[in-house]
Design an enzyme around this catalytic site. Structure first.
Site, short mmCIF file in Angstrom:
data_model
loop_
_atom_site.label_atom_id
_atom_site.label_comp_id
_atom_site.label_asym_id
_atom_site.label_seq_id
_atom_site.Cartn_x
_atom_site.Cartn_y
_atom_site.Cartn_z
CB ILE A 1 1.31 4.51 4.82
CG1 ILE A 1 0.45 5.68 4.50
CG2 ILE A 1 2.08 4.62 5.77
CD1 ILE A 1 -0.47 6.03 5.71
CE1 TYR B 1 -9.49 3.96 9.28
CE2 TYR B 1 -9.98 5.93 10.02
CZ TYR B 1 -9.15 5.02 9.46
OH TYR B 1 -7.59 5.40 9.25
N GLY C 1 -20.15 9.31 10.74
CA GLY C 1 -20.45 8.66 9.57
C GLY C 1 -19.58 7.15 9.44
N PRO D 1 -2.09 8.89 11.25
CG PRO D 1 -1.45 7.68 9.42
CD PRO D 1 -2.22 7.84 10.69
N GLY D 2 -3.51 11.66 9.24
CA GLY D 2 -4.81 12.60 8.96
C GLY D 2 -4.95 12.63 7.71
N GLY E 1 0.75 -1.25 -0.14
CA GLY E 1 -0.12 0.06 -0.04
C GLY E 1 0.88 1.35 0.06
CB VAL F 1 -2.21 9.95 3.88
CG1 VAL F 1 -0.92 9.46 3.26
CG2 VAL F 1 -2.11 9.98 5.43
#
Length: 255
Positions: free
Chosen positions: A22, A165, A161, A195-196, A20, A198
């Site tokens: 990252i 997650y 929403g 992370p925010g 992936g 990305v």
């Protein structure tokens, strides 16, 4: 990271989700420091293809098939990697799933199907459980280990929403802290990076962060590599948000 800041004394790393965005960036950064890498993903062929340019440059990276939701698959891959490399010093739990939903597609909690909820937690939480349990005993035998989990700022702030997650990532942050406490005196540090926004591909401007742009996968990898380094032995149980200030508050007050 400057090699004077981060050193790796002949270390071996296992990276999940290595094919992936990252995951590949982490492999590239670690390989630049001479770390040998067991790169794991659902398809060994896909991982091998992704890391082929790094291998061509001399990196010692081997690809392994691993489904983090299947315990037998995880333990088999880890056994093979340990047989190939002799040990695992660094574990990067990067494998995870993010189901992008536009505003109309976001699901209120009461609308969420149990199968969707379970699938995400199976990957994002249970996957980390399986892989860490497979790797940790070898670290404990040698009294050394660096474990870095990939979480998310959604696990700190919540995300409307995306109850599935946000719940998974919040649980992973608490798992990180608990494992850090359990293993602090055993030579093993456990930390996480959250992370925010990305970018996939080119980094684009966005009003969603105070810095005004998306983050890159390489910026996430730099934080992960820092926590995985030999020098980070006095850092454990921390969650490092790498998110451009997104969680600081409203982004409409430029000065």
């Amino acid at each position: 990271m400057d090699s004077n800041i981060c050193t790796f004394d002949g270390r071996v790393a296992l990276v999940t989700g290595a094919a992936g965005n990252i995951g590949f960036a982490v492999c590239r950064r670690l390989a630049a420091h001479g770390v040998r890498i067991a790169a794991c993903d659902l398809s060994a062929e896909r991982v091998a293809e992704r890391v082929a340019p790094l291998v061509a440059e001399g990196a010692d990276i081997r690809a392994y098939a691993m489904d983090v939701t299947v315990r037998d698959s995880v333990f088999a891959a880890v056994r093979t990697a340990v047989a190939d490399f002799g040990r695992i010093d660094i574990l990067v739990n990067n494998a995870g799933v993010w189901e992008h939903r536009d505003v109309k597609g976001r699901q209120r909690f009461e609308e969420m199907a149990p199968i969707e909820w379970k699938r995400l937690l199976d990957i994002d939480v249970d996957g980390v459980f399986h892989v860490t349990q497979a790797v940790l005993p070898d670290m404990l035998k040698r009294g050394y280990g660096r474990i870095v989990n990939l979480t998310s700022i959604a696990g700190e702030t919540g995300l409307p929403g995306y109850a599935d997650y946000a719940t998974a990532k919040a649980g992973l942050i608490m798992l990180t802290k608990t494992l850090a406490m359990e293993n602090a005196k055993r030579g093993i540090t456990v930390n996480c990076v959250s992370p925010g926004m990305v970018a996939v591909g080119e980094v684009k401007p966005t009003p969603g962060t105070w810095i005004g742009r998306e983050g890159s996968a390489d910026e996430m990898a730099r934080a992960i590599v820092f926590l995985a380094a030999d020098e980070s032995g006095f850092i454990t149980g921390v969650d490092i948000p790498v998110e451009g200030g997104r969680i600081l508050g409203p982004h409409n007050c430029d000065m």
